[in-house]
Design an enzyme around this catalytic site. Sequence first.
Site, PDB file in Angstrom:
ATOM      1  N   ARG A 146      -2.439  -1.556   2.821  1.00 55.26           N
ATOM      2  CA  ARG A 146      -2.778  -0.146   2.301  1.00 55.26           C
ATOM      3  C   ARG A 146      -1.934   0.285   1.220  1.00 55.26           C
ATOM      4  O   ARG A 146      -1.239  -0.430   0.592  1.00 55.26           O
ATOM      5  CB  ARG A 146      -2.363   0.539   3.623  1.00 55.26           C
ATOM      6  CG  ARG A 146      -0.860   0.453   4.208  1.00 55.26           C
ATOM      7  CD  ARG A 146      -0.369   1.460   4.695  1.00 55.26           C
ATOM      8  NE  ARG A 146      -0.033   2.672   3.809  1.00 55.26           N
ATOM      9  CZ  ARG A 146       1.027   2.577   2.944  1.00 55.26           C
ATOM     10  NH1 ARG A 146       1.710   1.631   2.657  1.00 55.26           N
ATOM     11  NH2 ARG A 146       1.019   3.585   1.832  1.00 55.26           N
ATOM     12  N   ALA A 155      -3.039   2.675  -2.166  1.00 54.07           N
ATOM     13  CA  ALA A 155      -3.891   2.262  -3.476  1.00 54.07           C
ATOM     14  C   ALA A 155      -3.874   1.393  -4.212  1.00 54.07           C
ATOM     15  O   ALA A 155      -4.815   0.487  -4.297  1.00 54.07           O
ATOM     16  CB  ALA A 155      -4.188   3.887  -4.089  1.00 54.07           C
ATOM     17  N   ARG A 167     -12.921   1.749   2.528  1.00 51.80           N
ATOM     18  CA  ARG A 167     -12.098   2.884   2.276  1.00 51.80           C
ATOM     19  C   ARG A 167     -12.379   3.656   1.085  1.00 51.80           C
ATOM     20  O   ARG A 167     -12.695   2.993   0.078  1.00 51.80           O
ATOM     21  CB  ARG A 167     -10.600   2.689   2.190  1.00 51.80           C
ATOM     22  CG  ARG A 167     -10.219   2.039   3.413  1.00 51.80           C
ATOM     23  CD  ARG A 167      -8.604   2.248   3.381  1.00 51.80           C
ATOM     24  NE  ARG A 167      -8.155   3.551   3.960  1.00 51.80           N
ATOM     25  CZ  ARG A 167      -6.934   3.783   3.830  1.00 51.80           C
ATOM     26  NH1 ARG A 167      -5.929   3.124   3.401  1.00 51.80           N
ATOM     27  NH2 ARG A 167      -6.614   5.092   4.463  1.00 51.80           N
ATOM     28  N   GLN A 211       3.152   6.639   7.924  1.00 52.92           N
ATOM     29  CA  GLN A 211       3.704   5.602   6.890  1.00 52.92           C
ATOM     30  C   GLN A 211       5.077   5.881   6.423  1.00 52.92           C
ATOM     31  O   GLN A 211       5.759   5.125   6.075  1.00 52.92           O
ATOM     32  CB  GLN A 211       2.683   5.793   5.730  1.00 52.92           C
ATOM     33  CG  GLN A 211       1.424   5.216   6.093  1.00 52.92           C
ATOM     34  CD  GLN A 211       0.650   6.257   6.695  1.00 52.92           C
ATOM     35  OE1 GLN A 211       0.656   7.027   7.364  1.00 52.92           O
ATOM     36  NE2 GLN A 211      -0.928   5.794   6.334  1.00 52.92           N
ATOM     37  N   ASP A 225      -4.038   8.640  -4.701  1.00 50.08           N
ATOM     38  CA  ASP A 225      -5.253   7.819  -4.214  1.00 50.08           C
ATOM     39  C   ASP A 225      -6.310   7.891  -5.379  1.00 50.08           C
ATOM     40  O   ASP A 225      -7.129   6.900  -5.549  1.00 50.08           O
ATOM     41  CB  ASP A 225      -5.620   7.830  -2.801  1.00 50.08           C
ATOM     42  CG  ASP A 225      -4.694   7.411  -2.026  1.00 50.08           C
ATOM     43  OD1 ASP A 225      -3.854   8.108  -1.521  1.00 50.08           O
ATOM     44  OD2 ASP A 225      -4.826   6.139  -1.706  1.00 50.08           O
ATOM     45  N   ASN A 272      -4.255  12.495  -2.005  1.00 50.55           N
ATOM     46  CA  ASN A 272      -3.316  11.930  -1.712  1.00 50.55           C
ATOM     47  C   ASN A 272      -3.119  12.094  -0.027  1.00 50.55           C
ATOM     48  O   ASN A 272      -3.908  12.829   0.412  1.00 50.55           O
ATOM     49  CB  ASN A 272      -1.708  12.125  -2.265  1.00 50.55           C
ATOM     50  CG  ASN A 272      -0.800  11.047  -1.830  1.00 50.55           C
ATOM     51  OD1 ASN A 272      -0.814   9.749  -1.942  1.00 50.55           O
ATOM     52  ND2 ASN A 272       0.547  11.527  -1.413  1.00 50.55           N
ATOM     53  N   LYS A 273      -2.389  11.251   0.549  1.00 51.46           N
ATOM     54  CA  LYS A 273      -2.335  11.333   2.229  1.00 51.46           C
ATOM     55  C   LYS A 273      -2.452  12.602   2.633  1.00 51.46           C
ATOM     56  O   LYS A 273      -1.663  13.477   2.038  1.00 51.46           O
ATOM     57  CB  LYS A 273      -1.090  10.420   2.611  1.00 51.46           C
ATOM     58  CG  LYS A 273      -0.818  10.483   4.058  1.00 51.46           C
ATOM     59  CD  LYS A 273      -1.903   9.720   4.849  1.00 51.46           C
ATOM     60  CE  LYS A 273      -2.188   8.486   4.380  1.00 51.46           C
ATOM     61  NZ  LYS A 273      -3.677   8.083   4.916  1.00 51.46           N
TER      62      LYS A 273
HETATM   63  O1  MRU Z   1      -3.925   5.421   4.097  1.00 53.25           O
HETATM   64  P1  MRU Z   1      -2.832   5.018   3.280  1.00 53.25           P
HETATM   65  O2  MRU Z   1      -1.482   4.368   3.900  1.00 53.25           O
HETATM   66  O3  MRU Z   1      -3.564   3.676   2.376  1.00 53.25           O
HETATM   67  O4  MRU Z   1      -2.429   6.150   2.218  1.00 53.25           O
HETATM   68  C1  MRU Z   1      -1.405   5.822   1.218  1.00 53.25           C
HETATM   69  C2  MRU Z   1      -1.427   7.047   0.411  1.00 53.25           C
HETATM   70  O5  MRU Z   1      -1.769   8.193   0.489  1.00 53.25           O
HETATM   71  C3  MRU Z   1      -0.289   6.772  -0.944  1.00 53.25           C
HETATM   72  O6  MRU Z   1       0.606   7.802  -1.101  1.00 53.25           O
HETATM   73  C4  MRU Z   1      -1.338   6.404  -1.849  1.00 53.25           C
HETATM   74  O7  MRU Z   1      -2.033   5.395  -1.702  1.00 53.25           O
HETATM   75  C5  MRU Z   1      -0.116   6.078  -3.104  1.00 53.25           C
HETATM   76  S1  MRU Z   1       0.465   4.433  -3.077  1.00 53.25           S
HETATM   77  C6  MRU Z   1       1.433   4.143  -4.216  1.00 53.25           C
END
Ligand code: MRU
Length: 360
Positions: free
Chosen positions: A53, A55, A98, A207, A248, A258-259
């Site tokens: 996981r 990005a 995804r 996370q 992302d 982003n998340k």
């Molecule tokens: O669902 P995830 O855990 O893949 O989401 C990750 C995020 O939202 C991160 O902040 C993003 O991918 C940047 S990682 C450097």
Amino acid sequence: MGLIYKETDPVRLSDDGRAVIALDQTKLPNEISYLSISGAQEMYDAIKSLAVRGAPCIGVFAGYSIAVLAKRYADEGMPADDVLLRLKEDASYLDSSRPTAVNLSWALKRQMSLAEKCCKNGFSAKDMASSLCEEAVSIHEEDINMCRKIAEYGLSLLHDGDGILTHCNAGALATSRYGTGLGPLLLGKEKGYEFHVYSDETRPLLQGARLTAYELMRAGVDETVICDNMASLLMKRGKIQAVLVGCDRIAANGDTANKIGTSGVAILAQYYGIPFYVLGPYSTIDMSTPTGDDIRIEEREPEEIGTMWYEHRMIPEGAKCYNPAFDVTDHSLIAAIITDRGILSAPYTESIATAVKEKP
Ligand code: MRU
């Protein structure tokens, strides 16, 4: 305890080039175990389940996945044209795992355009597989270098003793080595800065609690986990001097996915006059997406909210759950977008276009 960002690659190629080795992030922080993945279905599942996981990390994984599949088809004796056809199917299958993080489709497109070039130039299947392997290693090495640059640019905006809020995980586990959102904190620690970091636990998949806390503790950074709904209180009490998050997908106008929960943090930060910084490599910029409204938001299973972390279900049987995995932060809330190509500021339509033009 070792430093993850110095010692652990969340994904890498096996020594014989026949599998991608991936740290299973669903098991952290309680168990360190690695998956050895060699088939398209397992690759899809690893991304979908969030074993792999973040990005940039998904992008690196996708690069290696195509290399592994190409080698497998070449070893089975398939001619190069047939390998190309199979890889096209695999790439589109993996791309569907995804939808929000652009690095996945970015890495797959990069590998597939190389595969087409190899075919056009009459490469054998074996030579095509070797080229794809070299390209996957380049994608990985570029990510390591980009993360280091982002860490340096990000650190230039912070001050010793700052309180920092993070959301989700944008460290070594989500990228390569220093990470993006956590890079300035890890580099700062090496240079003697003392930051006080608050990690949003990041519901529903935790996370921040499971991964960011794990990484920062191992690096010796002063770290406190908070529930997502506690950020406002800390900001009001003057505990936060900057917010650092990863991304992302960055649209051409600077709107950033982003998340889930990130945009709420950005709105709070603006209210309290705290700079909200987005950190990510240029590969996260998507010029074909004009604004945040054009970004597809992944929706995940309701079980992640009400049952998956609990011994007993925590929502009544039959209650509805809505589980979008990302949200979009409006560009007007972002103090700067920190990339490997420099610190971009508003107006983002111009600064992003200039950064992207520098190199194709
Ligand atoms: O669902 P995830 O855990 O893949 O989401 C990750 C995020 O939202 C991160 O902040 C993003 O991918 C940047 S990682 C450097």
